[in-house]
Design an enzyme around this catalytic site. Sequence first.
Site, PDB file in Angstrom:
ATOM      1  N   GLU A 143       0.635 -30.586 -33.153  1.00 48.21           N
ATOM      2  CA  GLU A 143      -0.339 -29.970 -32.241  1.00 48.21           C
ATOM      3  C   GLU A 143      -0.074 -28.474 -32.230  1.00 48.21           C
ATOM      4  O   GLU A 143       1.079 -28.037 -32.318  1.00 48.21           O
ATOM      5  CB  GLU A 143      -0.180 -30.540 -30.830  1.00 48.21           C
ATOM      6  CG  GLU A 143      -1.090 -29.837 -29.828  1.00 48.21           C
ATOM      7  CD  GLU A 143      -1.243 -30.576 -28.500  1.00 48.21           C
ATOM      8  OE1 GLU A 143      -0.388 -31.419 -28.193  1.00 48.21           O
ATOM      9  OE2 GLU A 143      -2.218 -30.300 -27.790  1.00 48.21           O
ATOM     10  N   CYS A 161      -3.432 -32.819 -26.208  1.00 47.46           N
ATOM     11  CA  CYS A 161      -4.437 -32.341 -25.255  1.00 47.46           C
ATOM     12  C   CYS A 161      -5.427 -31.373 -25.885  1.00 47.46           C
ATOM     13  O   CYS A 161      -6.541 -31.202 -25.383  1.00 47.46           O
ATOM     14  CB  CYS A 161      -3.753 -31.654 -24.084  1.00 47.46           C
ATOM     15  SG  CYS A 161      -2.788 -32.766 -23.077  1.00 47.46           S
ATOM     16  N   ASN A 163      -7.593 -38.805 -26.647  1.00 41.34           N
ATOM     17  CA  ASN A 163      -6.140 -38.594 -26.648  1.00 41.34           C
ATOM     18  C   ASN A 163      -5.503 -39.378 -25.514  1.00 41.34           C
ATOM     19  O   ASN A 163      -5.155 -40.531 -25.685  1.00 41.34           O
ATOM     20  CB  ASN A 163      -5.813 -37.103 -26.566  1.00 41.34           C
ATOM     21  CG  ASN A 163      -4.312 -36.859 -26.468  1.00 41.34           C
ATOM     22  OD1 ASN A 163      -3.538 -37.495 -27.179  1.00 41.34           O
ATOM     23  ND2 ASN A 163      -3.889 -35.973 -25.590  1.00 41.34           N
ATOM     24  N   GLU A 164      -5.416 -38.787 -24.342  1.00 38.66           N
ATOM     25  CA  GLU A 164      -4.750 -39.490 -23.227  1.00 38.66           C
ATOM     26  C   GLU A 164      -5.779 -39.799 -22.157  1.00 38.66           C
ATOM     27  O   GLU A 164      -5.631 -39.394 -21.013  1.00 38.66           O
ATOM     28  CB  GLU A 164      -3.629 -38.620 -22.655  1.00 38.66           C
ATOM     29  CG  GLU A 164      -2.405 -38.552 -23.539  1.00 38.66           C
ATOM     30  CD  GLU A 164      -1.303 -37.699 -22.941  1.00 38.66           C
ATOM     31  OE1 GLU A 164      -1.605 -36.832 -22.096  1.00 38.66           O
ATOM     32  OE2 GLU A 164      -0.136 -37.884 -23.339  1.00 38.66           O
TER      33      GLU A 164
HETATM   34  O1  AHR Z   1       2.976 -33.107 -26.591  1.00 34.53           O
HETATM   35  C1  AHR Z   1       2.491 -32.294 -25.569  1.00 34.53           C
HETATM   36  C2  AHR Z   1       1.340 -32.921 -24.801  1.00 34.53           C
HETATM   37  O2  AHR Z   1       1.788 -34.065 -24.139  1.00 34.53           O
HETATM   38  C3  AHR Z   1       0.211 -33.425 -25.635  1.00 34.53           C
HETATM   39  O3  AHR Z   1      -0.699 -32.430 -25.914  1.00 34.53           O
HETATM   40  C4  AHR Z   1      -0.420 -34.454 -24.774  1.00 34.53           C
HETATM   41  O4  AHR Z   1      -1.054 -35.477 -25.506  1.00 34.53           O
HETATM   42  C5  AHR Z   1       0.722 -34.956 -23.926  1.00 34.53           C
HETATM   43  O5  AHR Z   1       0.390 -34.959 -22.594  1.00 34.53           O
END
Ligand code: AHR
Length: 678
Positions: free
Chosen positions: A67, A266, A397-398
């Site tokens: 990321e 994120c 993602n989450e």
């Molecule tokens: O790894 C950091 C963040 O942690 C990522 O962007 C997210 O998916 C998680 O909350």
Amino acid sequence: MNKKIKGAITALLLLAIASSCKQKEPQNTVENNKAVSKEFETKSDLVVDFSDTGIVIQPTMYGVFFEDINFGADGGIYAELIKNRSFEFPNPKMGWHEPNSVRYSLNGDSGFAKVTDYVNGKGNKRYVHVMVENDQRYELYNEGFRGIGVKADAKYDLSLSLAKNKGITQISVALLDTTNTVVGQTNIIPKEHEEWQTYTATLQPNKTVAKGKLKITFSGKGSIDMDLVSLFPQETWKGRKKGLRKDLVTLLDGLNPGFVRFPGGCIVEGMNLDNRYQWKKTVGAWDQRELMINRWNIEFPNKNAPDYFQSFGLGFFEYFQLSEDLGAEPLPILGCGMACQFNSGELVPLEDLDPYVQDALDLIEFANGSTNTKWGSLRKEMGHPEPFQMKYIGIGNEQWGPEYFERYKVFAAILAEKHPEITVVSTPGPFPDGDMFEYGWEQLNELDVALVDEHYYKSPEWFLENADRYDSYDRNGPKVFAGEYAAHPKDKDGIVENNWQAALAEAAFMTGLERNADLVHLTSYAPLMAHADAWQWAPDLIWFNNLEAVPTPNYQVQKLFSNNPGTNLIGITKNDKPLTGQNNLYASAVIDSNTQEVIFKIVNTASQAQEVNIKLKGQDVVDKGTKTVLTSDGLEEINSFQNPNNIVPQVEEITAKEDMVQLQLAPQSLNVVKFKIK
Ligand code: AHR
């Protein structure tokens, strides 16, 4: 009864059995991670059973999660050294300095770069119109990403675009060290032309500088338009022009990853929908990719990074290419019409979801489609006519709550119909337990999804206590992708969080992932990288600065697992039970049918050495093997820029007697033991 309920009942039964066993076996606890349990035995008898080799370790078992956080892409693995090279930041001159110029003056004694918009500018919207009144005094500097790091005698490719030259006879570009001494210089002679032309030159500094800067001066009185000021090391990963930092990709390569998950995290979702990651804006000509704020710019008030933007120089084509270089499956995660629920949680109405679904379909065409298709032909234009053979795609993602499942279903139905060959990854939310996690799993079980992406950022103690997490999961349900995890030691921040306590706990936990390889098909530590002077989130697997990189102890743990994955799981037990902390021991065992080896990974979390006698049931091994040990003098120890090799594996030769292996396990150690099978 749905699968999740069945799974829960099985889990309860197993838990009851396990807790009765726990009364008999000395257990690892939060306290005794630092010491040993009262009933500690200095010798244990283990059994490795070769009779069942039916569970295959997936080639994707150990992968990486990338990321653009902590300056992981711009300022990190993407080797560009000039920050805001194209004057696209909202403050167009952020990172640029004109010490002898005054904004509210005609600058008759110097000069000034006037930010100007392109007529009908799309991706690239701005340039500067440089007016030089006094060429002895006008200076333009770029500060780089927390400075510009260059190495003595290495070569750097400079490029810049120029237009409408009126009276400028030469442009000098110099690299300066922190005392403003020139350490490398080159000149460009601009011609007189209206249209934009790219000029290139090479800079070769005579000194290594970690936090230098770039100085541009102009000869002559006049004006010139300038844009796309770029500086890259010639030595990039695979020597690609405007490519990736070789040292950082080499570290990724060292992990032998089975997959690369990108672009997050994120960052996929965005703080709001406008800020979501849109892959189509990251492909095509590098200089036309539209800049966007990086959500980590403002996510944490105490770690603000006002100069953190995404140039997308590292875009989806480059991610696919990187995956291919590493021999890893590409695993893109796409937004599902929901912005990050930790931020705005902005939703696309269901009836307006089509463009998002189309993005997924077009991505499959970009990655795998024929070169006669729109997106396949772009891939060819970018230099890769062959398909990237993408097999996975993540949707969301989450995300959590009913809104996710409503949207997920739309994606899943269309993908199943049009691309049954693609495995779709789904999410039960950001946490490894709690109501939204339970609700998420219920829904995912009902939808009979293929792969569920679980995340856990927890204490080292949690990791030790959860080494048996997957032992009780339903074997008939979806497979698990442990897509983001890291042990976070308490009350620390920064690289010190990547201490041996965290790495050891992860190693113990990873034996549990491996022991459950029938269920757990992909795993990745997160986040991957952090710039030591520009990070927002810790711990991270690899720390770097402008010149160097530090693989953490956690990296060394990952590397030991991912380079010794084996092909088939076998059992390793004590008193017929898997090792999930009894006598501070955690273990997994595999065979590698290609190399004809048996491999045990054994973690001793006790502060005391212990001996294990391993009986090999059903298989003899040759008498000489190896034991690779990763350990440290203390749980607080780390690898640092000053001492990057403080915690690194040591290999010893060891012996076996046909079907018996006797091992000494150092206190607080991960041991990877290998023998050739007879
Ligand atoms: O790894 C950091 C963040 O942690 C990522 O962007 C997210 O998916 C998680 O909350």
